[in-house]
Design an enzyme around this catalytic site. Structure first.
Site, mmCIF file in Angstrom:
data_model
loop_
_atom_site.group_PDB
_atom_site.id
_atom_site.type_symbol
_atom_site.label_atom_id
_atom_site.label_comp_id
_atom_site.label_asym_id
_atom_site.label_seq_id
_atom_site.Cartn_x
_atom_site.Cartn_y
_atom_site.Cartn_z
ATOM 1 N N ARG A 163 0.724 -1.093 0.021
ATOM 2 C CA ARG A 163 -0.051 -0.050 0.020
ATOM 3 C C ARG A 163 0.812 1.302 0.115
ATOM 4 O O ARG A 163 0.486 2.406 -0.390
ATOM 5 C CB ARG A 163 -1.010 -0.030 1.118
ATOM 6 N N TYR B 29 -16.213 18.394 -16.240
ATOM 7 C CA TYR B 29 -16.543 17.165 -16.018
ATOM 8 C C TYR B 29 -17.688 17.381 -14.967
ATOM 9 O O TYR B 29 -17.385 17.641 -13.807
ATOM 10 C CB TYR B 29 -15.389 16.179 -15.595
ATOM 11 N N ASP C 83 -7.258 20.091 -15.068
ATOM 12 C CA ASP C 83 -7.429 18.930 -15.586
ATOM 13 C C ASP C 83 -7.171 18.803 -17.079
ATOM 14 O O ASP C 83 -7.834 19.381 -17.875
ATOM 15 C CB ASP C 83 -9.112 18.792 -15.588
ATOM 16 N N LYS D 2 -8.398 7.296 -20.084
ATOM 17 C CA LYS D 2 -8.600 7.850 -21.532
ATOM 18 C C LYS D 2 -7.361 7.604 -22.290
ATOM 19 O O LYS D 2 -6.820 6.558 -22.473
ATOM 20 C CB LYS D 2 -9.060 9.178 -21.480
#
Length: 370
Positions: free
Chosen positions: A52, A104, A174, A199
């Site tokens: 982790r 978004y 972004d 994407k």
């Protein structure tokens, strides 16, 4: 040659790879481990100890992305994880934050709903503005999205970053639509850049991944700590798939932009099409600004058909284009954005040009439009 002197294609192919070793793979496979062998008490401070907290497969991809963007990259398991981790790391109760009204939709939803307990002063501005005097006064974070998703409007990153910094605000961008090859917000003055690597960066519609890149090493450390404590960690295999895919990023983006240009040219003046927008189109309202700050055009454009039924008929008639809500993959896709609650007309379509032959794609789209 230094890394900075290498071209985009070379950096995509070579980024994050180890020195070649005879008999070993060019890109080592993913490291699957929860605990790592600690050895003796004299182990190095940077030795991996638990899955982790660190993984060499993550670090290889972070190195590759960070090199393209010019910052410290922190990998996360999705684009939304990148957005939420950055916002939670930076924002404090009562802070003011600026968001794009046309970006978004899930970002706005997250700030309004999931961060409601912070009592934020949320200021929403359309990507192209107007950006009035005083809009950044008392603001902690300005989040830009350019080109915006799904509208594909553009804002001046450098000018807005200068104004925001003068008011004491941080600026994040972004960059999902543009990708690190299409635009480098950190070089334009942003403090952070984030993206959904689901994407175009991974580009094969088979991975969920995201990242945040920052210039400040202290902020990078805060993001890594937040990732470790929240458990919002990327999978090794997903990270390896994305790294493998980055080798063709330059080639894929070039073909997608070529196809977008051909399709936009074919759709100009088509009687069934309105609201055609693509920053690479000379007559687009955002073209001149985009040309100044973007390094290349992308494969995503938008247009409108008469209504939702017209979009359904288009998909029924097309042999090459499918309906899907992601973008940036090798297959051409469309998404009718109104179905997800975006404030757009029912026939609004975001088109993601894939890597098919341009002539085939144009013929198919024109035929499907009737």
């Amino acid at each position: 040659m230094t890394t900075g002197e290498l071209g985009d294609g070379t950096r995509c192919v070579q980024g994050g790879h180890p020195e070649p070793v005879a008999g070993k793979p060019l890109l080592p496979g993913p490291v699957f481990a929860a605990p790592y062998h600690l050895g003796g008490s004299d182990r190095a401070a940077d030795t991996d100890f638990y899955g982790r907290a660190g993984n060499p497969t993550w670090r290889a991809l972070e190195s590759a992305i960070g090199d393209l963007e010019g910052g410290h990259c922190v990998l996360l398991p999705s684009g939304m994880a990148a957005i939420s981790t950055l916002l939670r790391a930076v924002l404090e109760p009562g802070d003011a934050v600026v968001l794009p009204t046309d970006g978004y939709y899930a970002t706005r939803q997250f700030v309004h709903d999931e961060l409601a307990e912070l009592g934020l002063d949320i200021r929403e501005i359309p990507t192209p503005g107007p950006w009035p005097d005083g809009v950044f006064d008392g603001v902690r974070l300005v989040l830009l999205e350019t080109p915006s998703n799904p509208g594909l409007d553009v804002c001046d990153i450098a000018a807005l970053a200068e104004r925001a910094h003068s008011a004491g605000a941080w600026v994040a961008v972004d960059n999902t639509t543009a990708t690190p090859l299409g635009q480098r917000p950190l070089e334009l003055g942003a403090d952070a850049v984030l993206a959904s690597d689901t994407k175009a960066l991974s580009g094969h519609s088979d991975v969920l991944l995201g990242h945040v890149s920052v210039r400040d090493s202290a902020l990078a450390d805060r993001l890594v700590r937040a990732r470790t404590l929240s458990g919002a960690i990327p999978g090794p295999f997903e990270s390896w798939l994305a790294h493998r895919s980055m080798g063709t990023l330059d080639l894929r983006l070039a073909r997608q932009a070529e196809n977008a240009a051909a399709l936009v040219d074919a759709l100009r003046g088509h009687p069934a099409v309105s609201g055609l927008r693509w920053p690479g189109m000379p007559e687009d309202p955002s073209h001149e600004l985009a040309r100044r700050q973007m390094r290349r055009w992308g494969g995503v454009f938008r247009f409108e058909l008469a209504d939702a039924r017209a979009v359904e008929e288009f998909l029924r008639r097309s042999r090459l284009v499918v309906g899907a809500t992601s973008f940036g993959g090798v297959h051409s896709t469309i998404d009718r954005r109104a179905q997800w609650g975006d404030p757009v007309p029912e026939g609004f379509v975001r088109f993601s040009a894939g890597c098919e032959d341009s002539a085939d794609l144009v013929a198919d789209v024109v035929n499907a439009l009737g």
